[in-house]
Design an enzyme around this catalytic site. Structure first.
Site, PDB file in Angstrom:
ATOM      1  N   HIS A 173       0.807  -1.223   0.000  1.00  0.00           N
ATOM      2  CA  HIS A 173       0.000   0.000   0.000  1.00  0.00           C
ATOM      3  C   HIS A 173       0.842   1.276   0.000  1.00  0.00           C
ATOM      4  O   HIS A 173       0.290   2.377  -0.122  1.00  0.00           O
ATOM      5  CB  HIS A 173      -0.942   0.020   1.207  1.00  0.00           C
ATOM      6  CG  HIS A 173      -1.901  -1.132   1.247  1.00  0.00           C
ATOM      7  ND1 HIS A 173      -2.723  -1.444   0.190  1.00  0.00           N
ATOM      8  CD2 HIS A 173      -2.156  -2.047   2.220  1.00  0.00           C
ATOM      9  CE1 HIS A 173      -3.450  -2.505   0.500  1.00  0.00           C
ATOM     10  NE2 HIS A 173      -3.124  -2.898   1.718  1.00  0.00           N
TER      11      HIS A 173
ATOM     12  N   ASP B 218      -3.934 -13.459   3.348  1.00  0.00           N
ATOM     13  CA  ASP B 218      -5.174 -13.131   4.049  1.00  0.00           C
ATOM     14  C   ASP B 218      -6.383 -13.580   3.243  1.00  0.00           C
ATOM     15  O   ASP B 218      -7.520 -13.233   3.561  1.00  0.00           O
ATOM     16  CB  ASP B 218      -5.255 -11.633   4.347  1.00  0.00           C
ATOM     17  CG  ASP B 218      -4.695 -10.772   3.235  1.00  0.00           C
ATOM     18  OD1 ASP B 218      -4.240 -11.318   2.213  1.00  0.00           O
ATOM     19  OD2 ASP B 218      -4.683  -9.547   3.396  1.00  0.00           O
TER      20      ASP B 218
END
Length: 375
Positions: free
Chosen positions: A168, A293
């Site tokens: 990110h 995830d």
């Protein structure tokens, strides 16, 4: 397989993040790397080494020098404001109104006020800066660059085992618990070391917004991402299917967003699409942002989704929402690693998001073992 381990990662451990108006625990904890390291050792998968330090100029190939200077000096500046700050993490409290395109934070004079400077570079209130953030992030960047360089020395596959994650982080901002973009640094090093075309594949549940931002207008680093639909999931402002690149990079970005309750069948269909597109791009090497995830069963719950690296606050959304997973099992991660090996490319894996505990270690090492076995 050669694994580059960030021995300084535990120096970064945020006390809390702010989500939904309250303080919540940060999910990016040192235990995440401990779990992967233990599983690698248990299976005896390859060698584990520590990286050589790389010069700052290598980081400046991706990140703005002014941003790097801020990260390096932030903790000292924080302590200079008040000695009591030594027991507090740094979280932003004011922001300019900007979008996330490269150059925003450096398009105006840097303010003298520390809080205003912080707001120039911080993308959210869920990414605390700590006394050890720079050391941990810089050593993680060392891991990524070393892992890329090892490919050029003949290693067929390498692994940057590091945290904080990086997907990110943009050229001049941090967000989503990411400060330096390890995958981008690995790809850039491969180019600087003589390759002409390097692809990045992001497999984390949340879209690699910073990585896309960095390469969006470049044609030498195609970016492909399989992730949760940003209409409903973090990072919200990037990752839509219509984002395909611009300028020299037009057509070099492929986003494959999935419904947040999508299952393994949908995910593997997207992986096949991604692999076919990667083959069409004809890169000379591949960097994989390895977020796991995507594991676990999707279940209704009463919490909002957030970054793959941050725990969401309880009760902020009504019941009926879906927990952030695509339901992949341990066997699915083996299969994914095998499919990537069939691309036949020298490959760097870089650890991104995921939970904690033994399940994280098993999922990550399954991908690596599946790749090695098929290769």
């Amino acid at each position: 397989m050669l694994t580059f381990y960030n021995e300084h990662h535990a120096q970064h451990e945020g006390r809390f993040a702010i989500l939904g108006g309250e303080a919540v625990a940060c999910a990016d904890t040192p235990g995440r790397l401990d779990a992967v390291l233990a599983e690698l050792a248990r299976r005896g998968l390859g060698r584990i080494v520590t990286p050589h330090g790389v010069p700052l100029v290598s980081l400046e190939r991706i990140h703005a020098p002014r941003y790097l200077h801020f990260l390096r000096s932030a903790w000292s500046a924080w302590l200079a404001l008040d000695a009591r700050h030594g027991g507090r993490d740094i979280l932003p409290w004011i922001w300019p109104r900007t979008v996330t395109r490269r150059g925003d934070a450096t398009s105006f004079p840097e303010p003298d006020d520390f809080g205003a400077r912080l707001g120039c570079y911080a993308g959210d209130s869920a990414s605390p800066l700590t006394a050890g953030t720079w050391t941990a992030a810089k050593t993680g960047a060392d891991c990524a660059v070393n892992a890329a360089h090892a490919l050029r020395l003949g290693e067929p596959v390498t692994f940057a085992l590091t945290r904080p994650p990086g997907q990110h982080a943009g050229a001049d901002y941090f967000r989503g618990a990411c400060f330096l973009n390890n995958a981008a640094l690995a790809a850039q090093h491969l180019l600087d070391d003589g390759l002409q075309r390097v692809a990045i594949l992001d497999l984390a549940y949340s879209h690699g917004s910073g990585t896309q931002d960095i390469f969006y207008e470049r044609g030498d680093v195609p970016f492909v991402s399989i992730h949760a639909d940003p209409h409903t999931s973090y990072p919200f402002y990037a990752g839509h299917a219509g984002e395909t690149g611009a300028g020299a990079g037009l057509g070099c970005t492929l986003n494959l967003p999935l419904a947040r309750d999508a299952g393994p069948a949908h995910w593997f269909a997207a992986l096949e699409t991604a692999c076919l597109r990667l083959a069409a791009f004809a890169p000379q090497a591949l960097v994989v942002s390895l977020g796991v995830d995507t594991a676990g069963a999707a279940q209704p719950f009463a919490q909002p989704s957030a970054s793959s690296c941050v725990s969401p606050p309880a009760g902020a959304l009504p019941p009926g929402r879906i927990a952030p997973h695509f339901g992949l099992s341990g066997a699915d991660f083996l299969r994914a690693g095998e499919r990537l090996a069939y691309l036949g490319l020298p490959t760097v894996f870089v650890l991104e998001g995921g939970g904690a505990g033994a399940e994280l270690g098993i999922a990550v090492v399954n991908v690596l073992e599946g790749f090695e076995t098929a290769a």
